[in-house]
Design an enzyme around this catalytic site. Structure first.
Site, PDB file in Angstrom:
ATOM      1  N   GLU A   7       1.441  -0.190  -4.264  1.00 10.51           N
ATOM      2  CA  GLU A   7       1.466   0.637  -2.988  1.00 10.51           C
ATOM      3  C   GLU A   7       2.032   1.841  -3.348  1.00 10.51           C
ATOM      4  O   GLU A   7       3.079   2.280  -3.023  1.00 10.51           O
ATOM      5  CB  GLU A   7       1.971  -0.080  -1.893  1.00 10.51           C
ATOM      6  CG  GLU A   7       1.952   0.663  -0.524  1.00 10.51           C
ATOM      7  CD  GLU A   7       2.488  -0.083   0.907  1.00 10.51           C
ATOM      8  OE1 GLU A   7       3.075   0.815   1.552  1.00 10.51           O
ATOM      9  OE2 GLU A   7       2.120  -1.267   0.811  1.00 10.51           O
ATOM     10  N   HIS A 160      -2.875  -1.587   5.016  1.00 14.02           N
ATOM     11  CA  HIS A 160      -1.631  -0.666   5.216  1.00 14.02           C
ATOM     12  C   HIS A 160      -1.603  -0.319   6.534  1.00 14.02           C
ATOM     13  O   HIS A 160      -2.468   0.160   7.088  1.00 14.02           O
ATOM     14  CB  HIS A 160      -1.555   0.422   4.297  1.00 14.02           C
ATOM     15  CG  HIS A 160      -0.463   1.182   4.094  1.00 14.02           C
ATOM     16  ND1 HIS A 160      -0.341   2.366   4.840  1.00 14.02           N
ATOM     17  CD2 HIS A 160       0.409   1.095   3.282  1.00 14.02           C
ATOM     18  CE1 HIS A 160       0.836   2.854   4.642  1.00 14.02           C
ATOM     19  NE2 HIS A 160       1.463   2.274   3.850  1.00 14.02           N
ATOM     20  N   ASP A 282       6.238   1.580  -2.846  1.00 13.74           N
ATOM     21  CA  ASP A 282       6.072   2.584  -1.575  1.00 13.74           C
ATOM     22  C   ASP A 282       6.625   3.872  -1.697  1.00 13.74           C
ATOM     23  O   ASP A 282       6.992   4.572  -0.993  1.00 13.74           O
ATOM     24  CB  ASP A 282       6.607   1.786  -0.324  1.00 13.74           C
ATOM     25  CG  ASP A 282       6.071   2.131   0.951  1.00 13.74           C
ATOM     26  OD1 ASP A 282       5.030   2.935   0.873  1.00 13.74           O
ATOM     27  OD2 ASP A 282       6.289   1.464   1.861  1.00 13.74           O
TER      28      ASP A 282
END
Length: 327
Positions: A7, A160, A282
Site C-alpha cells: 500500500e 482502500h 502506507d
C-alpha cells in the site's frame, strides 16, 4: 529480510485535484508534506526505501483517485494515462517497483477492459479501488463484470478507504472522527461485508480481495459476526458457505499498512492465518522505517515473518518477474 510493501501511494500532477476531499481531513502542514512526497517517485522515495530496508513498493494511485471523476469518459481517459505512466515508472525501476492499476469504475465494461490491458500488456498486478465510485459500491450488480475479469486474470482488487458518500449522524459535531483515524475503517469494513452478503464471493469463489490497515478491524470481529448471523433475521440472504467468516478466511487478504502494533497483527494471524497477511507501509502517510522495523521485531515466527515480508506478495501477485502476464 526481503520486504515488499503493497500500500504505497503516488499521484500525478494532472490528478492532484481529485485529492481535495482527502486534503480537507488533514492538518494543512501534514497534507502539504504528504502531497509533496506523493508526487515524487524516484528520488526521495527510493532514498527512503533504501534507508528503511524496503526492497519493493507496489505503487497505487492515491485516494480517491480516478473515482472522484464525475464524467465517465474522462475517467476512462485518465485511467489509461495514469496506468501507462505507472508502467513506465516500473519499467525504469523493475527491481524496486510494481503496481496496481487505477480503474474507471464509472464505466464498468471499460474498467474490466482496462484491468485486462493493465495486467496482460502493462504488467500491473491487479487494481486498487478507493471506496465507492460516485456512490456505487463493489457489490453493485453492474460491477460483476469487473469481478469476473479479475477472477479470470487471477489478480486481486485492493479495497482502500476514501471519504464516504455521506456522514453518519453519530459523527455530527465531531469532525475529528471523520477520516482515517476512525470513520474510514468502519466504512471500509462495511464495504467488505457488502461483498459477502451481496453474493460477490458466491458468484466468484476464487476472487481475491486485499484490505489494508490489518483488515480494518474485521479479523477481531469474526467470531461475533458468525454468532450473530445465527441470531439475526437473514432477510432472504443465503450464504452458501454458512457463516461470514468462511468468506473472509478464503477470499480476504490483509496488509499491515498503517498499523505497527503487535496485538492487531497477532489477531490477524490467529483469525486469518499467515498465508493471508502481507506487508505494507502506507507511504507517505506513515513512516517507512517505523513499518519495516516493526515487522523485523514483531513477536512472530521467522517463517511467518518471511511470508508476510515478501513471500505472500510474490505468490499472490506473481512477483517472481515484473514481465507482463498473459491471461
Amino acid at each position: 529480510m526481503k520486504l515488499i510493501a503493497l500500500e504505497e501511494h503516488f499521484v500525478t500532477p494532472a490528478l492532484v485535484g481529485h485529492g481535495a476531499s482527502s486534503a480537507s481531513i488533514a492538518e494543512p502542514h501534514v497534507w502539504a508534506e504528504a502531497s509533496r512526497r506523493l508526487l515524487d517517485l524516484t528520488e526521495e522515495r527510493l532514498e527512503g526505501m533504501d534507508a528503511a530496508g524496503l526492497d519493493m513498493q507496489v505503487l497505487s494511485l492515491n485516494s480517491p483517485g480516478i473515482q472522484a471523476e464525475t464524467d465517465p469518459a474522462a475517467a476512462v481517459r485518465q485511467a489509461t494515462t495514469v496506468n501507462d505512466f505507472l508502467a513506465g515508472v516500473i519499467a525504469n525501476h523493475p527491481d524496486r517497483f510494481s503496481g496496481f492499476a487505477a480503474l474507471p469504475l464509472q464505466h464498468p465494461k471499460a474498467a474490466a477492459d482496462e484491468l485486462e490491458r493493465a495486467v496482460t500488456q502493462l504488467g500491473l498486478r491487479g487494481a486498487l479501488v478507493n471506496a465507492h465510485t460516485q456512490g456505487r459500491y463493489l457489490d453493485d450488480p453492474l460491477l460483476r463484470v469487473v469481478w469476473e475479469r479479475a477472477e479470470h486474470l487471477d489478480v486481486p482488487l485492493y479495497l482502500h478507504p476514501a471519504n464516504g458518500v455521506d456522514t453518519a449522524h453519530v459523527f455530527s459535531g465531531h469532525p475529528e472522527l471523520v477520516g482515517p483515524m476512525w470513520s474510514w475503517g468502519i466504512d471500509t469494513a462495511t464495504h467488505v461485508l457488502r461483498l459477502v452478503f451481496g453474493g460477490v464471493f458466491d458468484d466468484f469463489p476464487n476472487a481475491k480481495l486485499l484490505l489494508g490497515h490489518m483488515g480494518e478491524g474485521l479479523p477481531f470481529a469474526l467470531w461475533r459476526m458468525d454468532s450473530r448471523w445465527g441470531f439475526h433475521a437473514h432477510h432472504g440472504i443465503e450464504l452458501k458457505r454458512g457463516n461470514p467468516s468462511e468468506y473472509l478466511r478464503h477470499n480476504l487478504y490483509v496488509t499491515t499498512s498503517g498499523v505497527c502494533s503487535a496485538p492487531p497483527l497477532l489477531a490477524a494471524l490467529l483469525s486469518l492465518g499467515a498465508d493471508h497477511i502481507l506487508f505494507g507501509t502506507d507511504y507517505p502517510f506513515e513512516d517507512m522505517g517505523t513499518a519495516t522495523e516493526f515487522l523485523r521485531n514483531a513477536p512472530i515466527s521467522e517463517a511467518d515473518r518471511t511470508k508476510i515480508g515478501h513471500r505472500n506478495a510474490e505468490l499472490l501477485l506473481g512477483l517472481a518477474s515484473n514481465a507482463p502476464v498473459q491471461a
